[in-house]
Design a protein around this motif. Structure first.
Motif, mmCIF file in Angstrom:
data_model
loop_
_atom_site.group_PDB
_atom_site.id
_atom_site.type_symbol
_atom_site.label_atom_id
_atom_site.label_comp_id
_atom_site.label_asym_id
_atom_site.label_seq_id
_atom_site.Cartn_x
_atom_site.Cartn_y
_atom_site.Cartn_z
ATOM 1 N N ALA A 135 40.759 50.578 5.118
ATOM 2 C CA ALA A 135 41.124 51.920 4.687
ATOM 3 C C ALA A 135 40.785 52.951 5.752
ATOM 4 C CB ALA A 135 40.398 52.268 3.382
ATOM 5 N N GLY A 136 41.781 53.761 6.119
ATOM 6 C CA GLY A 136 41.543 54.873 7.021
ATOM 7 C C GLY A 136 42.486 54.973 8.195
ATOM 8 N N VAL A 137 43.174 53.881 8.542
ATOM 9 C CA VAL A 137 44.089 53.909 9.686
ATOM 10 C C VAL A 137 45.421 54.527 9.263
ATOM 11 C CG1 VAL A 137 45.416 52.516 11.329
ATOM 12 C CG2 VAL A 137 43.032 51.944 10.836
ATOM 13 N N GLY A 138 45.868 55.519 10.031
ATOM 14 C CA GLY A 138 47.182 56.114 9.819
ATOM 15 C C GLY A 138 48.068 55.850 11.015
ATOM 16 N N ASN A 139 49.174 56.563 11.082
ATOM 17 C CA ASN A 139 50.181 56.266 12.093
ATOM 18 C C ASN A 139 49.715 56.551 13.524
ATOM 19 O OD1 ASN A 139 52.799 55.154 12.319
ATOM 20 N ND2 ASN A 139 53.595 57.160 12.929
ATOM 21 N N VAL A 140 48.874 57.572 13.697
ATOM 22 C CA VAL A 140 48.356 57.863 15.038
ATOM 23 C C VAL A 140 47.466 56.723 15.508
ATOM 24 C CG1 VAL A 140 46.955 59.417 16.435
ATOM 25 C CG2 VAL A 140 48.476 60.359 14.686
ATOM 26 N N MET A 174 50.800 62.646 8.221
ATOM 27 C CA MET A 174 49.868 62.232 7.184
ATOM 28 C C MET A 174 48.443 62.258 7.726
ATOM 29 S SD MET A 174 49.569 58.549 5.272
ATOM 30 C CE MET A 174 50.976 58.833 4.205
ATOM 31 N N PRO A 175 47.512 62.930 7.026
ATOM 32 C CA PRO A 175 46.123 62.895 7.463
ATOM 33 C C PRO A 175 45.591 61.465 7.525
ATOM 34 C CG PRO A 175 46.469 64.603 5.815
ATOM 35 C CD PRO A 175 47.724 63.784 5.858
ATOM 36 N N GLU A 176 44.750 61.209 8.513
ATOM 37 C CA GLU A 176 44.159 59.877 8.670
ATOM 38 C C GLU A 176 42.729 59.897 8.150
ATOM 39 O OE1 GLU A 176 45.473 57.619 11.818
ATOM 40 O OE2 GLU A 176 47.321 58.768 12.010
ATOM 41 N N GLY A 177 42.073 58.749 8.208
ATOM 42 C CA GLY A 177 40.754 58.645 7.620
ATOM 43 C C GLY A 177 39.760 59.669 8.124
ATOM 44 N N ASP A 178 39.815 59.994 9.420
ATOM 45 C CA ASP A 178 38.876 60.975 9.954
ATOM 46 C C ASP A 178 39.155 62.370 9.405
ATOM 47 O OD1 ASP A 178 41.270 61.155 11.336
ATOM 48 O OD2 ASP A 178 40.372 61.329 13.316
ATOM 49 N N SER A 179 40.433 62.717 9.255
ATOM 50 C CA SER A 179 40.795 64.033 8.716
ATOM 51 C C SER A 179 40.362 64.175 7.259
ATOM 52 C CB SER A 179 42.302 64.258 8.822
ATOM 53 O OG SER A 179 42.735 64.201 10.162
ATOM 54 N N VAL A 180 40.539 63.107 6.477
ATOM 55 C CA VAL A 180 40.144 63.152 5.070
ATOM 56 C C VAL A 180 38.620 63.208 4.956
ATOM 57 C CG1 VAL A 180 40.280 61.945 2.858
ATOM 58 C CG2 VAL A 180 42.248 61.939 4.396
ATOM 59 N N TRP A 181 37.924 62.492 5.849
ATOM 60 C CA TRP A 181 36.459 62.547 5.874
ATOM 61 C C TRP A 181 36.000 63.977 6.135
ATOM 62 C CZ3 TRP A 181 32.225 63.813 8.745
ATOM 63 C CH2 TRP A 181 31.031 63.174 8.432
ATOM 64 N N GLN A 182 36.659 64.668 7.054
ATOM 65 C CA GLN A 182 36.312 66.056 7.355
ATOM 66 C C GLN A 182 36.594 66.964 6.160
ATOM 67 O OE1 GLN A 182 38.299 67.227 10.981
ATOM 68 N NE2 GLN A 182 37.429 65.533 12.142
ATOM 69 N N ALA A 183 37.707 66.718 5.481
ATOM 70 C CA ALA A 183 38.040 67.524 4.305
ATOM 71 C C ALA A 183 36.982 67.343 3.218
ATOM 72 C CB ALA A 183 39.420 67.138 3.769
ATOM 73 N N ALA A 184 36.554 66.095 3.011
ATOM 74 C CA ALA A 184 35.514 65.836 2.025
ATOM 75 C C ALA A 184 34.216 66.542 2.397
ATOM 76 C CB ALA A 184 35.284 64.323 1.897
ATOM 77 N N ALA A 185 33.870 66.528 3.687
ATOM 78 C CA ALA A 185 32.644 67.189 4.134
ATOM 79 C C ALA A 185 32.707 68.696 3.895
ATOM 80 C CB ALA A 185 32.402 66.894 5.613
ATOM 81 N N ARG A 186 33.877 69.310 4.156
ATOM 82 C CA ARG A 186 34.029 70.755 3.918
ATOM 83 C C ARG A 186 33.883 71.087 2.432
ATOM 84 N NH1 ARG A 186 38.214 70.155 7.714
ATOM 85 N NH2 ARG A 186 39.772 70.076 6.042
ATOM 86 N N LEU A 187 34.530 70.286 1.594
ATOM 87 C CA LEU A 187 34.459 70.524 0.155
ATOM 88 C C LEU A 187 33.040 70.304 -0.365
ATOM 89 C CD1 LEU A 187 37.784 68.797 -0.944
ATOM 90 C CD2 LEU A 187 37.301 71.254 -1.000
ATOM 91 N N HIS A 188 32.379 69.285 0.162
ATOM 92 C CA HIS A 188 31.010 68.996 -0.278
ATOM 93 C C HIS A 188 30.081 70.155 0.076
ATOM 94 C CE1 HIS A 188 27.697 66.296 -1.431
ATOM 95 N NE2 HIS A 188 27.034 66.876 -0.433
ATOM 96 N N ARG A 189 30.198 70.666 1.303
ATOM 97 C CA ARG A 189 29.346 71.785 1.714
ATOM 98 C C ARG A 189 29.580 73.012 0.831
ATOM 99 N NH1 ARG A 189 30.757 69.960 6.981
ATOM 100 N NH2 ARG A 189 32.384 71.555 7.111
ATOM 101 N N ALA A 190 30.815 73.223 0.432
ATOM 102 C CA ALA A 190 31.148 74.419 -0.340
ATOM 103 C C ALA A 190 30.785 74.296 -1.817
ATOM 104 C CB ALA A 190 32.643 74.717 -0.209
ATOM 105 N N LEU A 191 30.912 73.095 -2.390
ATOM 106 C CA LEU A 191 30.843 72.966 -3.842
ATOM 107 C C LEU A 191 29.650 72.183 -4.378
ATOM 108 C CD1 LEU A 191 34.605 72.069 -4.521
ATOM 109 C CD2 LEU A 191 33.552 74.349 -4.558
ATOM 110 N N ALA A 192 29.165 71.213 -3.628
ATOM 111 C CA ALA A 192 28.171 70.280 -4.173
ATOM 112 C C ALA A 192 26.884 70.988 -4.597
ATOM 113 C CB ALA A 192 27.853 69.190 -3.156
ATOM 114 N N GLY A 193 26.400 70.616 -5.771
ATOM 115 C CA GLY A 193 25.173 71.190 -6.309
ATOM 116 C C GLY A 193 25.351 72.550 -6.937
#
Length: 282
Positions: free
Chosen positions: A161-166, A1-20
């Motif tokens: 919010a953000g802690v996963g199993n690792v 399961m992705p953890e908070g840091d991985s989801v933060w990175q995914a959001a950053a990638r999507l934001h760079r590609a789509l925002a605005g």
């Protein structure tokens, strides 16, 4: 399961590609959204909230997604081959002029009003990587159920919010307590350190392509995924056992010498039979 840091990175990638940018393609492949078309609307931003992704679109709309165990958002350039999985696993496609974001195996995908986002994420505790981070509140949430095992409490996103199993296993190692220690049994000094340690680990890794909790190049993690290997502190063999979080059992790693507190006995039902040296995963 992705953890908070991985989801933060995914959001950053999507934001760079789509925002605005204006959406030129919109394809939401879940039954309740099959007729929704966001084409022509501008993406305002993409934000992570714990392990949730919020893609905000003009018109007071938010596309809420959650990756859970194996979901993923991939971003591809024009003409680039899509490599996130077979087509039947695609749940969402959002395209702009030269970028396409593709959501694979998304178990949660819903469209709601941006003003109503709290319906999806309002239950979450303070976000370790968000502007609402509040260590005192996070600690109070954890201590509200003093009899609960620390590992389970850390995975409960209502506490923080953000802690996963690792990170659960790594945080407990750094605090020198087992994940089965009741939260209320944490000494006061360790309890005060807990939210600080959690914040430090996730913040240090939010921009790293390879997660590292040790600070060393030769070893990325202290205990997670290192069953049957020597503890980096004392050399004792690291153990693994299952621990529940209220929804499922998860492999949990610890050093029986360095970490104090209760733990499953070798050979108990919770103890795992594993192959030597499994690779760490999310």
């Amino acid at each position: 399961m992705p953890e908070g840091d991985s989801v933060w990175q995914a959001a950053a990638r999507l934001h760079r590609a789509l925002a605005g940018r204006e959406l030129t393609r919109s394809d939401l492949r879940v039954p309740r959204l099959a007729t929704v078309d966001l084409t022509g609307r501008t993406v305002l931003d993409v934000t992570a909230r714990g392990k949730h992704l919020l893609t905000r679109v003009e018109g007071d709309l938010t596309l809420h997604s959650h990756l859970r165990m194996d979901g993923a958002w991939k971003v591809f350039g024009t003409g680039q081959r899509w490599t996130g999985g077979p087509d039947h696993q695609i749940r969402a496609i959002l395209g702009v002029e030269d970028r396409t974001a593709v959501g694979y195996r998304l178990p949660v995908l819903e469209l709601l009003g941006t003003s109503e986002e709290e319906k999806a994420v309002g239950h979450l505790g303070p976000d370790l990587l968000g502007p609402d981070w509040d260590p005192e509140r996070a600690l109070a949430n954890l201590l509200a159920d003093p009899g609960r095992a620390l590992g389970e409490a850390l995975l409960d996103q209502r506490n923080l919010a953000g802690v996963g199993n690792v990170y659960k296993s790594e945080i407990c190692f750094l605090l020198r307590v087992t994940p089965w220690l009741p939260v209320g049994a944490l000494p006061a000094d360790l309890a005060a350190r807990l939210p600080v340690v959690a914040k430090k680990l996730l913040e240090a890794n939010r921009d790293r392509p390879q997660r590292n909790t040790t600070g060393h190049r030769t070893q990325d993690l202290f205990v997670y995924g290192r069953a049957r290997r020597p503890c980096p502190r004392c050399g004792t063999t690291i153990r693994v056992a299952d621990q529940g979080d209220g929804s499922r059992e998860r492999p949990t790693y610890w050093c029986p010498t360095c970490q104090t507190g209760p733990a499953p006995a070798p050979g108990s039902p919770a103890a795992r039979r594993i192959r030597p040296h499994p690779r760490p995963t999310d």
